[in-house]
Design an enzyme around this catalytic site. Structure first.
Site, PDB file in Angstrom:
ATOM      1  N   HIS A   1       0.851  -1.195   0.000  1.00  0.00           N
ATOM      2  CA  HIS A   1       0.000   0.000   0.000  1.00  0.00           C
ATOM      3  C   HIS A   1       0.888   1.247   0.000  1.00  0.00           C
ATOM      4  CE1 HIS A   1      -2.810   3.081   1.197  1.00  0.00           C
ATOM      5  NE2 HIS A   1      -3.773   2.274   0.797  1.00  0.00           N
TER       6      HIS A   1
ATOM      7  N   GLU B   1      -3.978   2.095  -7.412  1.00  0.00           N
ATOM      8  CA  GLU B   1      -4.365   3.196  -6.521  1.00  0.00           C
ATOM      9  C   GLU B   1      -3.449   4.400  -6.746  1.00  0.00           C
ATOM     10  OE1 GLU B   1      -6.584   1.776  -2.797  1.00  0.00           O
ATOM     11  OE2 GLU B   1      -4.470   1.599  -2.362  1.00  0.00           O
TER      12      GLU B   1
HETATM   13  P1  PGA Z   1      -9.598   6.033   0.187  1.00  0.00           P
HETATM   14  O1  PGA Z   1      -8.385   5.004   0.403  1.00  0.00           O
HETATM   15  O2  PGA Z   1     -10.763   5.226  -0.338  1.00  0.00           O
HETATM   16  O3  PGA Z   1      -9.843   6.630   1.519  1.00  0.00           O
HETATM   17  O4  PGA Z   1      -9.124   7.035  -0.822  1.00  0.00           O
HETATM   18  C1  PGA Z   1      -8.141   3.959  -0.475  1.00  0.00           C
HETATM   19  C2  PGA Z   1      -6.937   3.179  -0.043  1.00  0.00           C
HETATM   20  O5  PGA Z   1      -5.969   3.785   0.458  1.00  0.00           O
HETATM   21  O6  PGA Z   1      -6.902   1.942  -0.169  1.00  0.00           O
END
Ligand code: PGA
Length: 237
Positions: free
Chosen positions: A89, A162
């Protein structure tokens, strides 16, 4: 096409709130959807016993049992009947020593032990603005998946795209941009790909029309049970 909705609670929730959440979420009927909750370590044991749906870790050590103070091994996860973890992440890449190479070791550890990997990748704003997203993501994937038999582990890995600039900001790439990134990843890698970054009950209807997308990794909107139930229902429409 397999669909996923994965909650990432990050460092939130009390024990009481987590228990109430799972009581509510257990009542749902889920069809054709993989539903997973990546939750703080301290809740894993109780959640595994109380939640009907899949429970994942948010992070895992690259190593076997040993002198690694503060870390949690895949061996701990297996001991508590947890069979998968998020890896890489961006918040961990940013705040801890999760280099691309360490992430590669983590992925290998999980795969070697028949566990599930949700591998997060994503570019920062600067890379996005300079139109270098694809080359950046491919570099991450190349190192993170080095030495791994991709076909053999096809079902064990899900890629979560992401964009860092989208996480927790309310800003998201447009659907064409997400489609293009997923297309490029899928041309090269045999994995399902989900999207994460500011997904909520307002934008999910549009996002879920992206044809090659397998679902979502949801942070903030997953910590509110009511909101997340709306997302679950929308995923099954
Ligand atoms: P968010 O986070 O939906 O709060 O933008 C997503 C993530 O970090 O997996």
């Amino acid at each position: 096409m397999k669909k996923y909705l994965i909650a990432n609670w990050k460092m939130t929730m009390t024990k009481k709130a987590a228990n109430q959440y799972f009581v509510a979420i257990n009542k749902l009927r889920i069809n054709n959807l993989y539903l997973g909750f990546a939750i703080p370590y301290i809740f894993l044991d109780e959640a595994r016993k109380k939640c009907k749906w899949d429970i994942l870790a948010q992070e895992v050590s690259a190593y076997d049992f040993g002198a690694y103070t503060g870390q949690i091994s895949y061996q701990h996860l297996l001991d508590f009947n947890i069979y998968g973890s998020i890896v890489g992440h961006s918040e961990l890449r940013q705040y801890t020593s999760n280099t691309d190479k360490i992430i590669n070791l983590k992925v290998k550890k999980l795969l070697a032990n028949q566990m599930q990997v949700v591998l997060c990748i994503g570019e920062d704003k600067d890379t996005y603005v300079k139109n270098q997203t694809i080359s950046f993501l491919f570099k991450q994937l190349k190192t993170n998946l080095q030495g791994i038999d991709l076909k053999k582990h096809k079902k064990q890995i899900v890629i979560a795209y992401e964009p860092i600039w989208s996480i927790g900001t309310g800003k998201i790439p447009n659907n064409e941009e997400i489609y293009y990134v997923i297309k490029k990843i899928k041309e090269k890698y045999p994995f399902d790909v989900i999207y994460g970054g500011s997904v909520n009950e307002k934008n999910i209807d549009s996002l879920k029309t992206i044809k090659n997308l397998n679902g979502f990794l949801v942070g903030s909107a997953s910590t509110n049970c009511k909101s997340f139930k709306i997302l679950i229902n929308k995923m099954m429409e």
